[in-house]
Design a protein around this motif. Structure first.
Motif, PDB file in Angstrom:
ATOM      1  N   GLY A 243       0.774  -1.235   0.000  1.00  0.00           N
ATOM      2  CA  GLY A 243       0.000   0.000   0.000  1.00  0.00           C
ATOM      3  C   GLY A 243       0.803   1.281   0.000  1.00  0.00           C
ATOM      4  O   GLY A 243       0.253   2.347   0.271  1.00  0.00           O
ATOM      5  N   ARG A 244       2.093   1.212  -0.312  1.00  0.00           N
ATOM      6  CA  ARG A 244       2.904   2.425  -0.394  1.00  0.00           C
ATOM      7  C   ARG A 244       3.181   2.763  -1.859  1.00  0.00           C
ATOM      8  O   ARG A 244       3.479   1.878  -2.658  1.00  0.00           O
ATOM      9  N   ILE A 245       3.082   4.059  -2.192  1.00  0.00           N
ATOM     10  CA  ILE A 245       3.394   4.462  -3.561  1.00  0.00           C
ATOM     11  C   ILE A 245       4.859   4.176  -3.865  1.00  0.00           C
ATOM     12  O   ILE A 245       5.191   3.525  -4.849  1.00  0.00           O
ATOM     13  N   VAL A 246       5.739   4.663  -3.000  1.00  0.00           N
ATOM     14  CA  VAL A 246       7.171   4.364  -3.099  1.00  0.00           C
ATOM     15  C   VAL A 246       7.638   3.878  -1.740  1.00  0.00           C
ATOM     16  O   VAL A 246       7.570   4.616  -0.749  1.00  0.00           O
ATOM     17  N   PHE A 247       8.080   2.633  -1.681  1.00  0.00           N
ATOM     18  CA  PHE A 247       8.624   2.053  -0.456  1.00  0.00           C
ATOM     19  C   PHE A 247      10.134   2.216  -0.513  1.00  0.00           C
ATOM     20  O   PHE A 247      10.793   1.634  -1.370  1.00  0.00           O
ATOM     21  N   PRO A 248      10.735   3.027   0.364  1.00  0.00           N
ATOM     22  CA  PRO A 248      12.174   3.278   0.280  1.00  0.00           C
ATOM     23  C   PRO A 248      12.995   1.996   0.258  1.00  0.00           C
ATOM     24  O   PRO A 248      12.755   1.074   1.049  1.00  0.00           O
ATOM     25  N   ASN A 249      13.914   1.945  -0.685  1.00  0.00           N
ATOM     26  CA  ASN A 249      14.862   0.849  -0.806  1.00  0.00           C
ATOM     27  C   ASN A 249      14.188  -0.500  -1.067  1.00  0.00           C
ATOM     28  O   ASN A 249      14.743  -1.553  -0.759  1.00  0.00           O
ATOM     29  N   ASN A 250      12.975  -0.448  -1.658  1.00  0.00           N
ATOM     30  CA  ASN A 250      12.264  -1.702  -1.924  1.00  0.00           C
ATOM     31  C   ASN A 250      11.431  -1.549  -3.198  1.00  0.00           C
ATOM     32  O   ASN A 250      10.259  -1.156  -3.159  1.00  0.00           O
ATOM     33  N   VAL A 251      12.056  -1.827  -4.337  1.00  0.00           N
ATOM     34  CA  VAL A 251      11.372  -1.705  -5.616  1.00  0.00           C
ATOM     35  C   VAL A 251      10.148  -2.618  -5.676  1.00  0.00           C
ATOM     36  O   VAL A 251       9.082  -2.238  -6.165  1.00  0.00           O
ATOM     37  N   GLY A 252      10.288  -3.835  -5.136  1.00  0.00           N
ATOM     38  CA  GLY A 252       9.234  -4.822  -5.222  1.00  0.00           C
ATOM     39  C   GLY A 252       7.989  -4.483  -4.436  1.00  0.00           C
ATOM     40  O   GLY A 252       6.943  -5.118  -4.634  1.00  0.00           O
ATOM     41  N   GLN A 253       8.069  -3.485  -3.539  1.00  0.00           N
ATOM     42  CA  GLN A 253       6.901  -3.055  -2.774  1.00  0.00           C
ATOM     43  C   GLN A 253       6.487  -1.623  -3.124  1.00  0.00           C
ATOM     44  O   GLN A 253       5.691  -1.021  -2.409  1.00  0.00           O
ATOM     45  N   SER A 254       7.004  -1.109  -4.218  1.00  0.00           N
ATOM     46  CA  SER A 254       6.685   0.254  -4.640  1.00  0.00           C
ATOM     47  C   SER A 254       5.677   0.202  -5.789  1.00  0.00           C
ATOM     48  O   SER A 254       6.006  -0.215  -6.908  1.00  0.00           O
ATOM     49  N   ILE A 255       4.444   0.649  -5.510  1.00  0.00           N
ATOM     50  CA  ILE A 255       3.399   0.597  -6.525  1.00  0.00           C
ATOM     51  C   ILE A 255       3.738   1.496  -7.712  1.00  0.00           C
ATOM     52  O   ILE A 255       3.419   1.172  -8.864  1.00  0.00           O
ATOM     53  N   LEU A 256       4.390   2.615  -7.462  1.00  0.00           N
ATOM     54  CA  LEU A 256       4.789   3.500  -8.568  1.00  0.00           C
ATOM     55  C   LEU A 256       5.639   2.734  -9.570  1.00  0.00           C
ATOM     56  O   LEU A 256       5.458   2.867 -10.792  1.00  0.00           O
ATOM     57  N   HIS A 257       6.566   1.927  -9.079  1.00  0.00           N
ATOM     58  CA  HIS A 257       7.430   1.165  -9.979  1.00  0.00           C
ATOM     59  C   HIS A 257       6.615   0.198 -10.818  1.00  0.00           C
ATOM     60  O   HIS A 257       6.837   0.061 -12.033  1.00  0.00           O
ATOM     61  N   TYR A 258       5.667  -0.486 -10.198  1.00  0.00           N
ATOM     62  CA  TYR A 258       4.826  -1.416 -10.959  1.00  0.00           C
ATOM     63  C   TYR A 258       4.112  -0.693 -12.091  1.00  0.00           C
ATOM     64  O   TYR A 258       4.037  -1.189 -13.223  1.00  0.00           O
ATOM     65  N   ARG A 259       3.632   0.499 -11.820  1.00  0.00           N
ATOM     66  CA  ARG A 259       2.812   1.218 -12.793  1.00  0.00           C
ATOM     67  C   ARG A 259       3.628   1.716 -13.980  1.00  0.00           C
ATOM     68  O   ARG A 259       3.147   1.725 -15.117  1.00  0.00           O
ATOM     69  N   VAL A 260       4.848   2.157 -13.752  1.00  0.00           N
ATOM     70  CA  VAL A 260       5.672   2.613 -14.881  1.00  0.00           C
ATOM     71  C   VAL A 260       6.332   1.445 -15.606  1.00  0.00           C
ATOM     72  O   VAL A 260       6.798   1.603 -16.744  1.00  0.00           O
ATOM     73  N   ASN A 261       6.364   0.267 -14.964  1.00  0.00           N
ATOM     74  CA  ASN A 261       7.057  -0.894 -15.532  1.00  0.00           C
ATOM     75  C   ASN A 261       6.149  -1.786 -16.361  1.00  0.00           C
ATOM     76  O   ASN A 261       6.599  -2.417 -17.313  1.00  0.00           O
ATOM     77  N   THR A 262       4.860  -1.825 -16.042  1.00  0.00           N
ATOM     78  CA  THR A 262       3.985  -2.766 -16.725  1.00  0.00           C
ATOM     79  C   THR A 262       3.743  -2.373 -18.183  1.00  0.00           C
ATOM     80  O   THR A 262       3.665  -1.191 -18.527  1.00  0.00           O
TER      81      THR A 262
END
Length: 293
Positions: A243-262
């Motif tokens: 549930g975090r937009i950007v989880f510090p030091n954790n790409v796999g738990q950062s929703i922002l990363h999922y959204r730009v990566n998919t």
């Protein structure tokens, strides 16, 4: 006049050439580092989208030419699609797709269905405001405070506009300026802030399409990392994420990363327009930034 933002919007790896046209005797005016230049009635912004090394003959193919024209009642859009012979472009109001195959800078053949926007629907999503107005995006002093190679030599773009009488000579000398996010010698934090400004800020701003979200990606605002979603709760839920937009030091738990990566999840894909494939270099930049937090 040709111009080029320091950091450019990603559009499925298309190359771009941009031009500014002003009526004779008219000047643009400065209205803030992060605000678009105030262009007079009759001005036009022209943007060509093209690919080099198009297969099978490694030719250049212009896909489309987009225009914004300032009239008395405000800005209007015009979209022209180029024919196969590259001899003429035709005005269109409806969106479409066209297949493109090209050899990229890594000598890899890439294939996409390039999406040409609908003037009636898509243009307003990025350029429109909740107030009902539409406006340009990239032609801001913070994006133009850099040198450009003109036919008569290299010069700062803002100073060139002033020299030619196209811009009022009231631009400050201490403009808060973005950096080229592709240039790895620039600080990582400034690179990712510049990337977000070019690719996300036109919607994630006050009165933008994403106004209702807490994210604010304008370059002047992202000095506060919470505006980029760092440790902030997401308004969308995603299975397997905490549930975090950007989880510090954790790409796999950062929703922002999922959204730009998919590339396949159209509901979550960001940006929602302008890309059908992953921006590999942009995603890597975001990953490096998240891992640095």
């Amino acid at each position: 006049m040709p111009y080029k933002p320091i950091s450019e919007l990603f559009t499925d790896y298309a190359q771009k050439k941009r031009f500014l046209w002003l009526p004779s005797g008219q000047k643009a005016t400065y209205d803030g580092d992060g605000n678009v230049l105030n262009l007079p009635v009759g001005s036009a912004l022209i943007k060509n989208f093209y690919y080099n090394n198009v297969q099978p003959n490694n030719t250049t193919r212009i896909i489309e030419t987009r225009l914004m024209i300032r009239q008395n009642e405000g800005w209007i859009f015009a979209e022209y699609v180029w024919n196969e012979d590259q001899t003429e472009a035709f005005l269109t109001l409806t969106g479409s797709q066209t297949s493109v195959s090209w050899r990229d800078e890594n000598d890899t053949i890439r294939n996409i269905n390039y999406r040409i926007p609908s003037v009636m629907v898509d243009c307003n999503r990025c350029h429109g405001l909740l107030t009902g107005e539409v406006a340009p995006i990239g032609i801001k002093p913070q994006n133009l405070n850099s040198n450009f190679s003109y036919s008569d030599g290299s010069k700062n773009q803002l100073k060139k506009l002033i020299q030619l009488g196209y811009l009022e000579d009231n631009v400050p000398g201490d403009i808060l300026t973005v950096v080229d996010y592709k240039e790895t010698s620039n600080p990582l934090a400034l690179r990712v802030r510049s990337y977000f400004d070019a690719n996300c800020a036109h919607c994630h701003k006050d009165n933008g399409e994403a106004d209702h979200f807490s994210l604010r990606f304008g370059f002047a605002l992202t000095g506060e990392i919470e505006n980029m979603g760092v440790s902030m709760p997401a308004e969308h839920t995603l299975a397997g994420y905490n549930g975090r937009i950007v989880f510090p030091n954790n790409v796999g738990q950062s929703i922002l990363h999922y959204r730009v990566n998919t590339e396949t999840d159209n509901f979550y894909m960001m940006p929602p327009l302008g890309r059908t494939i992953r921006h590999t270099e942009g995603v890597q930049l975001i990953e490096d930034w998240i891992n640095s937090l």
